[in-house]
Scaffold this motif. Structure first.
Motif, PDB file in Angstrom:
ATOM      1  N   GLY A 172       0.660  -1.699  -0.185  1.00  0.00           N
ATOM      2  CA  GLY A 172      -0.300  -0.299  -0.369  1.00  0.00           C
ATOM      3  C   GLY A 172       1.031   0.686   0.354  1.00  0.00           C
ATOM      4  O   GLY A 172       0.090   2.341  -0.695  1.00  0.00           O
ATOM      5  N   LYS A 173       2.903   1.003   0.077  1.00  0.00           N
ATOM      6  CA  LYS A 173       3.192   2.150  -0.067  1.00  0.00           C
ATOM      7  C   LYS A 173       2.396   2.712   1.494  1.00  0.00           C
ATOM      8  O   LYS A 173       2.716   4.738   1.043  1.00  0.00           O
ATOM      9  CB  LYS A 173       2.742   2.611  -0.577  1.00  0.00           C
ATOM     10  CG  LYS A 173       3.357   2.447  -2.074  1.00  0.00           C
ATOM     11  CD  LYS A 173       3.328   3.055  -3.580  1.00  0.00           C
ATOM     12  CE  LYS A 173       4.272   2.423  -4.374  1.00  0.00           C
ATOM     13  NZ  LYS A 173       4.123   2.583  -5.345  1.00  0.00           N
TER      14      LYS A 173
ATOM     15  N   TYR B 129      -0.810   7.462   5.940  1.00  0.00           N
ATOM     16  CA  TYR B 129      -0.573   7.807   6.011  1.00  0.00           C
ATOM     17  C   TYR B 129       0.378   7.421   4.986  1.00  0.00           C
ATOM     18  O   TYR B 129       1.418   6.252   4.817  1.00  0.00           O
ATOM     19  CB  TYR B 129       0.446   8.352   7.199  1.00  0.00           C
ATOM     20  CG  TYR B 129      -0.195   8.990   8.391  1.00  0.00           C
ATOM     21  CD1 TYR B 129      -0.587  10.137   8.283  1.00  0.00           C
ATOM     22  CD2 TYR B 129      -0.799   8.332   9.192  1.00  0.00           C
ATOM     23  CE1 TYR B 129      -1.232   9.839   9.255  1.00  0.00           C
ATOM     24  CE2 TYR B 129      -1.941   8.156  10.298  1.00  0.00           C
ATOM     25  CZ  TYR B 129      -1.969  10.354  10.402  1.00  0.00           C
ATOM     26  OH  TYR B 129      -2.489  10.022  11.256  1.00  0.00           O
ATOM     27  N   PRO B 130       0.652   8.209   3.890  1.00  0.00           N
ATOM     28  CA  PRO B 130       1.207   7.754   2.443  1.00  0.00           C
ATOM     29  C   PRO B 130       2.921   7.605   3.394  1.00  0.00           C
ATOM     30  O   PRO B 130       3.559   8.810   3.843  1.00  0.00           O
ATOM     31  CB  PRO B 130       1.345   8.994   1.832  1.00  0.00           C
ATOM     32  CG  PRO B 130       1.132  10.144   2.575  1.00  0.00           C
ATOM     33  CD  PRO B 130       0.094   9.437   3.966  1.00  0.00           C
ATOM     34  N   ALA B 131       3.407   6.934   3.059  1.00  0.00           N
ATOM     35  CA  ALA B 131       5.106   6.405   2.875  1.00  0.00           C
ATOM     36  C   ALA B 131       5.833   6.490   1.400  1.00  0.00           C
ATOM     37  O   ALA B 131       5.523   7.475   0.824  1.00  0.00           O
ATOM     38  CB  ALA B 131       5.484   5.673   3.323  1.00  0.00           C
TER      39      ALA B 131
ATOM     40  N   GLY C 261      -1.977  11.553  18.228  1.00  0.00           N
ATOM     41  CA  GLY C 261      -1.767  10.579  17.644  1.00  0.00           C
ATOM     42  C   GLY C 261      -1.524  10.635  15.548  1.00  0.00           C
ATOM     43  O   GLY C 261      -1.900   9.872  14.475  1.00  0.00           O
ATOM     44  N   ARG C 262      -1.425  12.127  15.255  1.00  0.00           N
ATOM     45  CA  ARG C 262      -1.851  12.376  14.328  1.00  0.00           C
ATOM     46  C   ARG C 262      -0.271  12.561  13.938  1.00  0.00           C
ATOM     47  O   ARG C 262       0.486  12.519  13.839  1.00  0.00           O
ATOM     48  CB  ARG C 262      -2.858  13.763  13.589  1.00  0.00           C
ATOM     49  CG  ARG C 262      -4.105  13.115  14.132  1.00  0.00           C
ATOM     50  CD  ARG C 262      -5.134  14.128  13.711  1.00  0.00           C
ATOM     51  NE  ARG C 262      -6.706  14.064  13.424  1.00  0.00           N
ATOM     52  CZ  ARG C 262      -7.582  14.678  13.339  1.00  0.00           C
ATOM     53  NH1 ARG C 262      -7.272  16.634  13.201  1.00  0.00           N
ATOM     54  NH2 ARG C 262      -8.407  14.129  13.812  1.00  0.00           N
ATOM     55  N   PHE C 263       0.175  12.189  12.329  1.00  0.00           N
ATOM     56  CA  PHE C 263       1.414  12.531  11.996  1.00  0.00           C
ATOM     57  C   PHE C 263       1.555  13.850  10.783  1.00  0.00           C
ATOM     58  O   PHE C 263      -0.025  13.996   9.372  1.00  0.00           O
ATOM     59  CB  PHE C 263       1.992  11.479  11.461  1.00  0.00           C
ATOM     60  CG  PHE C 263       2.215  10.291  12.643  1.00  0.00           C
ATOM     61  CD1 PHE C 263       3.372  10.276  13.560  1.00  0.00           C
ATOM     62  CD2 PHE C 263       0.946   9.950  12.366  1.00  0.00           C
ATOM     63  CE1 PHE C 263       3.153   9.758  14.477  1.00  0.00           C
ATOM     64  CE2 PHE C 263       1.676   9.111  13.501  1.00  0.00           C
ATOM     65  CZ  PHE C 263       2.547   9.281  14.810  1.00  0.00           C
ATOM     66  N   GLY C 264       1.959  14.394  10.724  1.00  0.00           N
ATOM     67  CA  GLY C 264       2.439  15.539   9.031  1.00  0.00           C
ATOM     68  C   GLY C 264       2.706  14.928   8.272  1.00  0.00           C
ATOM     69  O   GLY C 264       3.558  14.001   7.752  1.00  0.00           O
ATOM     70  N   PRO C 265       3.080  15.168   6.718  1.00  0.00           N
ATOM     71  CA  PRO C 265       3.216  15.320   5.957  1.00  0.00           C
ATOM     72  C   PRO C 265       5.055  14.844   5.583  1.00  0.00           C
ATOM     73  O   PRO C 265       6.094  15.278   6.554  1.00  0.00           O
ATOM     74  CB  PRO C 265       3.160  16.347   4.612  1.00  0.00           C
ATOM     75  CG  PRO C 265       2.732  17.778   5.400  1.00  0.00           C
ATOM     76  CD  PRO C 265       2.769  17.864   6.886  1.00  0.00           C
ATOM     77  N   GLU C 266       5.030  13.530   4.709  1.00  0.00           N
ATOM     78  CA  GLU C 266       6.152  12.744   4.745  1.00  0.00           C
ATOM     79  C   GLU C 266       7.487  13.727   4.449  1.00  0.00           C
ATOM     80  O   GLU C 266       7.593  14.595   3.178  1.00  0.00           O
ATOM     81  CB  GLU C 266       5.969  12.034   3.541  1.00  0.00           C
ATOM     82  CG  GLU C 266       6.245  12.184   2.354  1.00  0.00           C
ATOM     83  CD  GLU C 266       4.797  12.075   1.883  1.00  0.00           C
ATOM     84  OE1 GLU C 266       4.381  12.232   0.826  1.00  0.00           O
ATOM     85  OE2 GLU C 266       3.505  12.452   3.323  1.00  0.00           O
TER      86      GLU C 266
END
Length: 396
Positions: free
Chosen positions: A229-230, A249-251, A290-295
């Protein structure tokens, strides 16, 4: 020395392996091999190979702890094609005794070390990829292990971690199931026994799982790296063993490893993923909720398959290290102190460097590295000669 901030939840840390505790010493630390003084440049990492140990066909997962109580770190390696787990007793100098092998399930991949039955002796939990289960080996305190016990997991069980997900002071197992697109929760009921598995959906092809308290509520949360799923899946726990639906979240391209730690010094948990086809590490800044910003992308080495967060130069900032399969290296990216990273510094490992751990093997208060080399059938151990300081490894 930096504390773990929100990672210091008792629930998360309770069943973490005691490798760092075993590293303490009241004696004067020995000098690192080939080093008589601190490097002029504190950002220049110095690693010296101390051992290349033959372990079997296709070594995969690694773990380290003091299995026999002698104050020296031992290592455990899975041998994927031999259906074995291999125990290597450490000499406290970065070397190891002849391997002792224990039969487990079909194609063992990940291994975790913890006291699973409450007898104060360390035990092993091994995720078996093709038999879709977990093998438990209970230790006797001498570094030896008894007959295996098998527990059901999921399709393509690839990695296992131990944590207390329901805050009952008993160890639980969390297993990533690569072919099932799931994680399996096996809650402990005491004395090495576990309840029926609970299966939770995550992203496509999860091949790593880790735990942390990412929203500072004192409860264990789950994170997986999802190759197909990346993505990174984050499942927030409520402290009772239940988890909210995973948020993805996108990786990067083919995220094949995941680690957590405070990378930018803001006291919040961040995420790092090793992107096998991208030659990068993706960093996701935590918001503390528990949330994360842009990669953000960090240059690594060719085909990074595992990432670990640790402080290699004792500057109170967490660095990144990857095992790079095609480059046959371990590569360290030094933190500038603000969550940005320098160019990778590479150290030779072996053919198809697959997995990696960062611990203090020789009790000198410096973080060392061990890399499993899948095609070489070996484990390469490297001792850190960068500088003095207390061991600092982000919980995994």
């Amino acid at each position: 020395m930096r504390g773990y901030g929100p990672l210091a939840s008792a629930a998360v840390a309770l069943f973490a392996t005691s490798a760092l505790a075993a590293c303490g010493s009241d004696q004067t630390p020995p000098e690192a091999p080939g080093s008589s003084s601190l490097p002029v440049d504190p950002n220049k990492i110095v690693m010296t190979t101390s051992a290349v140990t033959e372990v079997g066909d296709a070594p995969a997962g690694l773990a380290a702890d003091d299995l026999d109580g002698d104050g020296k770190l031992d290592m455990v390696v899975t041998s994927f094609n031999d259906n074995n787990v291999v125990v290597l007793k450490g000499d406290g100098k970065g070397g190891f005794a002849a391997p002792v092998k224990y039969r487990v399930g079909d194609n063992p991949n990940g291994v975790a070390i913890a006291d699973l039955d409450g007898d104060t002796h360390l035990d092993l939990a091994v995720a078996n990829f093709n038999s879709n289960d977990v093998t438990l080996l209970f230790g006797d305190g001498t570094g030896a292990f008894g007959r295996p016990v098998t527990l059901p997991a999921g399709k393509g069980a690839i990695r296992a971690v131990v944590a207390d997900v329901n805050a009952d002071a008993l160890p639980d197992l969390v297993v990533a199931n690569y072919h099932g697109d799931t994680v399996t929760i096996l809650t402990g009921t005491g004395k090495g026994r576990f309840a029926k598995p609970v299966v939770l959906p995550v992203g496509n092809d999860p091949n790593r799982v880790t735990v942390a308290d990412v929203n500072a509520d004192g409860n264990v949360d789950l994170l997986t790296s999802d190759i197909g799923g990346k993505t990174i899946s984050v499942l927030l726990g409520d402290g009772t063993g239940h988890f909210a639906a995973g948020v993805k979240y996108p990786a990067g391209n083919t995220p094949s490893g995941v680690a957590v730690g405070d990378l930018n010094g803001d006291g919040k948990v961040d995420i790092a993923t090793a992107n096998y086809d991208g030659e990068t590490v993706t960093v996701l800044d935590g918001e503390g909720t528990g949330r994360f910003g842009p990669e953000e992308s960090v240059a690594a080495a060719r085909a990074p398959g595992e990432v670990v967060i640790a402080d290699f130069n004792a500057d109170d900032s967490y660095d990144l290290v990857v095992a790079a399969a095609e480059a046959e290296q371990a590569a360290v990216m030094v933190n500038n102190g603000d969550g940005t990273f320098q160019e990778p510094q590479a150290f030779p490992a072996g053919e198809a460097a697959a997995a990696l751990i960062a611990v203090d093997f020789n009790n000198d208060n410096k973080i060392d590295i061990a890399v499993s080399n899948s095609l070489a059938g070996t484990v390469t151990t490297m001792l850190n000669g960068t500088g003095a300081g207390s061991p600092e490894v982000a919980p995994v």
